[in-house]
Design a protein around this motif. Sequence first.
Motif, short mmCIF file in Angstrom:
data_model
loop_
_atom_site.label_atom_id
_atom_site.label_comp_id
_atom_site.label_asym_id
_atom_site.label_seq_id
_atom_site.Cartn_x
_atom_site.Cartn_y
_atom_site.Cartn_z
N PHE A 105 -46.17 -10.50 26.02
CA PHE A 105 -47.47 -10.29 25.39
C PHE A 105 -47.37 -10.34 23.86
CE2 PHE A 105 -50.80 -7.57 23.60
CZ PHE A 105 -51.93 -8.18 24.14
N TYR A 106 -46.39 -9.64 23.28
CA TYR A 106 -46.30 -9.54 21.82
C TYR A 106 -45.56 -10.70 21.16
CZ TYR A 106 -48.37 -4.95 22.02
OH TYR A 106 -49.24 -3.92 22.21
N GLN A 107 -44.60 -11.30 21.84
CA GLN A 107 -43.87 -12.47 21.34
C GLN A 107 -43.41 -12.32 19.89
OE1 GLN A 107 -45.99 -16.09 22.23
NE2 GLN A 107 -46.22 -15.54 24.37
N LEU A 108 -42.65 -11.28 19.61
CA LEU A 108 -42.16 -11.03 18.25
C LEU A 108 -41.29 -12.16 17.72
CD1 LEU A 108 -41.20 -7.25 18.08
CD2 LEU A 108 -43.26 -8.38 17.28
N GLU A 109 -40.59 -12.84 18.62
CA GLU A 109 -39.74 -13.95 18.18
C GLU A 109 -40.55 -14.97 17.38
OE1 GLU A 109 -37.83 -12.74 22.17
OE2 GLU A 109 -39.83 -12.82 21.34
N LYS A 110 -41.75 -15.25 17.82
CA LYS A 110 -42.58 -16.25 17.14
C LYS A 110 -42.97 -15.82 15.73
CE LYS A 110 -44.61 -18.67 21.02
NZ LYS A 110 -45.87 -19.11 21.64
N MET A 111 -43.07 -14.51 15.53
CA MET A 111 -43.48 -14.01 14.22
C MET A 111 -42.37 -14.17 13.17
SD MET A 111 -44.77 -10.18 13.14
CE MET A 111 -45.78 -10.09 14.57
N TRP A 112 -41.11 -14.04 13.59
CA TRP A 112 -40.00 -13.99 12.64
C TRP A 112 -39.13 -15.23 12.62
CZ3 TRP A 112 -40.04 -10.61 8.90
CH2 TRP A 112 -40.78 -9.45 9.07
N MET A 113 -39.26 -16.09 13.61
CA MET A 113 -38.44 -17.30 13.65
C MET A 113 -39.28 -18.51 13.27
SD MET A 113 -36.66 -16.80 17.34
CE MET A 113 -34.93 -16.42 17.39
N SER A 114 -38.58 -19.58 12.89
CA SER A 114 -39.28 -20.84 12.70
C SER A 114 -39.76 -21.30 14.07
CB SER A 114 -38.34 -21.89 12.08
OG SER A 114 -37.38 -22.28 13.04
N PRO A 115 -40.74 -22.17 14.14
CA PRO A 115 -41.22 -22.63 15.44
C PRO A 115 -40.11 -23.22 16.31
CG PRO A 115 -42.75 -23.28 13.74
CD PRO A 115 -41.56 -22.69 13.04
N GLU A 116 -39.18 -23.95 15.69
CA GLU A 116 -38.08 -24.55 16.44
C GLU A 116 -37.15 -23.48 16.99
OE1 GLU A 116 -38.75 -25.45 13.16
OE2 GLU A 116 -40.00 -27.14 13.75
N GLU A 117 -36.80 -22.48 16.17
CA GLU A 117 -35.92 -21.40 16.62
C GLU A 117 -36.57 -20.61 17.75
OE1 GLU A 117 -33.54 -20.06 12.58
OE2 GLU A 117 -35.59 -19.38 12.87
N ALA A 118 -37.85 -20.30 17.61
CA ALA A 118 -38.54 -19.52 18.63
C ALA A 118 -38.61 -20.28 19.95
CB ALA A 118 -39.95 -19.16 18.16
N LYS A 119 -38.91 -21.57 19.88
CA LYS A 119 -39.00 -22.36 21.10
C LYS A 119 -37.64 -22.41 21.79
CE LYS A 119 -40.58 -26.83 22.79
NZ LYS A 119 -41.13 -28.13 22.42
N ALA A 120 -36.57 -22.61 21.02
CA ALA A 120 -35.23 -22.68 21.60
C ALA A 120 -34.82 -21.32 22.17
CB ALA A 120 -34.22 -23.13 20.55
N ALA A 121 -35.13 -20.25 21.44
CA ALA A 121 -34.75 -18.91 21.90
C ALA A 121 -35.48 -18.53 23.16
CB ALA A 121 -35.02 -17.89 20.79
N LEU A 122 -36.76 -18.82 23.22
CA LEU A 122 -37.54 -18.46 24.41
C LEU A 122 -37.21 -19.36 25.60
CD1 LEU A 122 -40.97 -17.67 22.76
CD2 LEU A 122 -39.35 -16.05 23.73
N ALA A 123 -36.91 -20.62 25.34
CA ALA A 123 -36.59 -21.54 26.44
C ALA A 123 -35.17 -21.33 26.94
CB ALA A 123 -36.78 -22.98 25.98
N GLY A 124 -34.23 -21.24 26.00
CA GLY A 124 -32.83 -21.14 26.40
C GLY A 124 -32.24 -19.76 26.26
N LYS A 125 -33.02 -18.82 25.73
CA LYS A 125 -32.57 -17.45 25.53
C LYS A 125 -31.27 -17.42 24.73
CE LYS A 125 -36.00 -16.26 28.03
NZ LYS A 125 -37.25 -16.01 27.43
N THR A 126 -31.24 -18.20 23.62
CA THR A 126 -30.07 -18.25 22.76
C THR A 126 -30.24 -17.28 21.62
OG1 THR A 126 -31.07 -19.99 21.40
CG2 THR A 126 -29.68 -20.71 23.26
N THR A 127 -29.15 -17.06 20.88
CA THR A 127 -29.17 -16.18 19.73
C THR A 127 -29.44 -17.01 18.49
OG1 THR A 127 -27.60 -14.73 20.78
CG2 THR A 127 -27.83 -14.51 18.40
N ALA A 128 -30.43 -16.63 17.71
CA ALA A 128 -30.77 -17.32 16.46
C ALA A 128 -30.04 -16.65 15.32
CB ALA A 128 -32.27 -17.28 16.21
N SER A 129 -29.64 -17.44 14.35
CA SER A 129 -28.99 -16.85 13.17
C SER A 129 -29.41 -17.54 11.91
CB SER A 129 -27.49 -16.86 13.29
OG SER A 129 -26.97 -17.96 13.95
#
Length: 129
Positions: A105-129
């Motif tokens: 519901f809140y999708q905090l990843e989208k707020m703090w990551m670039s769109p590409e990082e958020a998409k990759a993190a949510l799709a592949g559940k990877t660690t962004a750095s």
Amino acid sequence: MTGAMPDRIGGQKLLDFVTHSLDQDKAEDLVSIDLRGKSEVADYMVICSGRSTRQVSAMAEKLSDALKQQCGIFSRVEGKDQGDWVLIDAGDVIVHIFRPEVRDFYQLEKMWMSPEEAKAALAGKTTAS
């Protein structure tokens, strides 16, 4: 006489400590976000999920206790009693532990990551750095 307080850690070492603790407690979909240069609040944000309110609360309590006992960090914890979304402020690292529905519901990843990082993190559940 009590033993000396452990040396306070921060930055990458604290991030590694937090992610290791959460991984040991079977946190799901663990994502770390590098906030350096994006926010003055913290250097890193960690977002993960637990399968139930009980697991979310237990992971938060265990992490908070480990931070105090092993790192000398007295973290602030919000939301542990409800177990839907727990926020742990450990100084250099901010931790969010969610139930999956609340996280979606809140999708905090989208707020703090670039769109590409958020998409990759949510799709592949990877660690962004």
